[in-house]
Design an enzyme around this catalytic site. Structure first.
Site, short mmCIF file in Angstrom:
data_model
loop_
_atom_site.label_atom_id
_atom_site.label_comp_id
_atom_site.label_asym_id
_atom_site.label_seq_id
_atom_site.Cartn_x
_atom_site.Cartn_y
_atom_site.Cartn_z
CB THR A 130 66.90 -0.52 -19.41
OG1 THR A 130 66.29 0.08 -20.57
CG2 THR A 130 65.89 -0.52 -18.27
CB CYS A 272 61.97 -4.19 -23.21
SG CYS A 272 63.30 -3.55 -24.25
#
Length: 447
Positions: A130, A272
């Protein structure tokens, strides 16, 4: 045509799962990591983290293990990886920068800089980490500059959408596959990689680099917003005397809203959601679009406020001070079916109470070792009963099935006071109150 050979760079949570899933799909896979201990664990068929089903797949495919397919091997050699792979998946970590909201791209940059000089023939490099939007274009230029094969090395971006506790399932049977590509060859190769899940109905979304990079952070921002919304409603319910569980049930029946992620409690954590929404805000600011994401600051603020509110509820429950009070904390991981304690609300609450003088004892079915490393000064027990022994208040902070299945009478026999604070709104209030417990939860009436 010879079957594709796949490499996976980085064997942490994402990489180890992706590597073994690719072997399960029938590919020859070579995983690389720079940490010798991780490689040794994986070669022995042991996962470096707890994830249901992962070690079963490792046993099925790691070369050298009895009865395995032999399709999965591991190495520390970049030269071997470069020579082996047709498709190279980059799965390294992108943590939050220390003291900043921004994403730390140093591991991704190092991976590309180490791999590229060994790409002497046609290859596809696929980013799964990411990253801030705009990174893929920069990394594509880096590949073109450093790879001996030059234009024969392409880049694609293929974000991951793994849920801890369901990562194996999410990799083998994804609810969507997103690929950002610049050319037909990259798309063709990834269609070949994901042929099996696509044939089972997983939809493929083909897009450009920026959109592919934005999908993961946009998805996580939406989920974080939904969680913080219901937690904000819990605050209003407490002020107004309402019941946030019934409120969530009622609005969840609206198909435009849905019931998932509408359980009020101590908020989200993990590796996350918190860091991704902060990095998203930071990158939007760099792009001059900071006003578009100012709402995420409130989302983050609501989330962090929930932890402090649980500490306040617990302090109030034991008479206004934690000094000399025994507190049992059920849960250390940020979610069930994981051993991950990164930015865990449960462990954060336990730590805050300890710092205010409480004698805190923690139990978690899978996260004890990791919790001890983060908070070595907390007390730890090897069962829920042992953690609760002599406690004046019990805090339920991670939604493990083991805790939902606890016998209120059995637990009540070992505590000093039958006082339970449910930080996840996951236990049955009637069942616990029938056993003589005072049950409280965030956003719910006290009785």
């Amino acid at each position: 045509m010879a079957p594709l050979k796949i490499t996976v760079i980085g064997t942490g949570y994402l990489g180890a799962t992706h590597a073994v899933a690719m072997a399960e799909l029938g590919f020859e896979v070579l995983g690389l990591d720079v940490v010798p201990e991780k490689i040794a664990m994986l070669e022995a068929g042991r996962a470096p983290m707890y994830e249901p089903g992962l070690e079963d797949l490792l046993a099925r495919h790691v070369a050298g293990l009895p009865g395995s397919s032999g399709r999965l091997r591991f190495t520390r050699s970049w030269e071997e990886v470069g020579a082996f792979g047709d498709v190279h998946f980059v799965c390294v970590n992108t943590p939050q920068k220390h003291g900043e909201y921004a994403c730390d791209m140093s591991y991704v940059d190092a991976a590309f800089e180490s791999l590229a000089p060994h790409l002497n023939g046609p290859a596809l490099v696929v980013g799964k980490s990411t990253v801030p939007v705009g990174s893929a274009a920069r990394l594509a230029a880096k590949l073109a500059e450093l790879a001996p094969a030059g234009a024969d090395v392409e880049l694609a971006w293929n974000p991951e959408f793994l849920r801890e506790g369901f990562a194996v399932q999410d990799t083998l049977h994804p609810d969507r596959i997103v690929i950002g590509v610049r050319g037909e060859r990259g798309e063709k190769l990834l269609r070949e990689v994901y042929e099996t899940p696509m044939s089972e109905g997983s939809p493929l979304v083909v897009t450009d680099f920026p959109t592919a990079e934005l999908v993961k952070t946009a998805a996580n921002s939406f989920l974080a917003t939904k969680i913080s919304f219901i937690n904000a409603m819990a605050e209003v319910c407490e002020a107004a005397g309402g019941d946030v569980v019934k409120l969530a049930e009622a609005i969840g029946h609206d198909e435009r809203i849905g019931s998932k992620f509408l359980r009020a409690g101590i908020g989200f954590g993990g590796g996350c959601l918190p860091k991704d929404i902060r990095a998203f805000m930071a990158r939007a600011g760099e792009l001059g679009a900071d006003q578009a994401l100012t709402f995420l600051r409130e989302v983050d603020s609501i989330n962090m406020r929930r932890r402090g509110h649980m500490v306040e509820l617990a302090r109030e429950a034991v008479g206004g001070s934690f000094l000399g009070k025994r507190v049992a904390v059920l849960g250390a991981t940020f979610k069930p079916d994981s051993d991950d304690v990164r930015d865990s609300p449960a462990l954060n609450v336990a730590g805050q109470i300890h710092l205010q003088g409480g004698q805190v004892t923690v139990y978690d079915p899978k996260g004890m070792d990791n919790a001890r490393r983060v908070f070595p000064t907390l007390g730890y027990a090897d069962s829920a009963l042992a953690a609760a022994r002599g406690a004046e208040v019990v805090l339920h902070l991670t939604e493990w099935r083991e805790f939902r299945d606890l016998d209120p009478e059995e637990l009540g026999a070992v505590v000093t006071d039958r006082l339970l604070l449910d930080g996840r709104n996951a236990l049955d209030p009637a069942r616990w109150r029938a056993a003589g417990w005072t049950y409280r939860a965030m956003g719910r009436p006290q009785a």
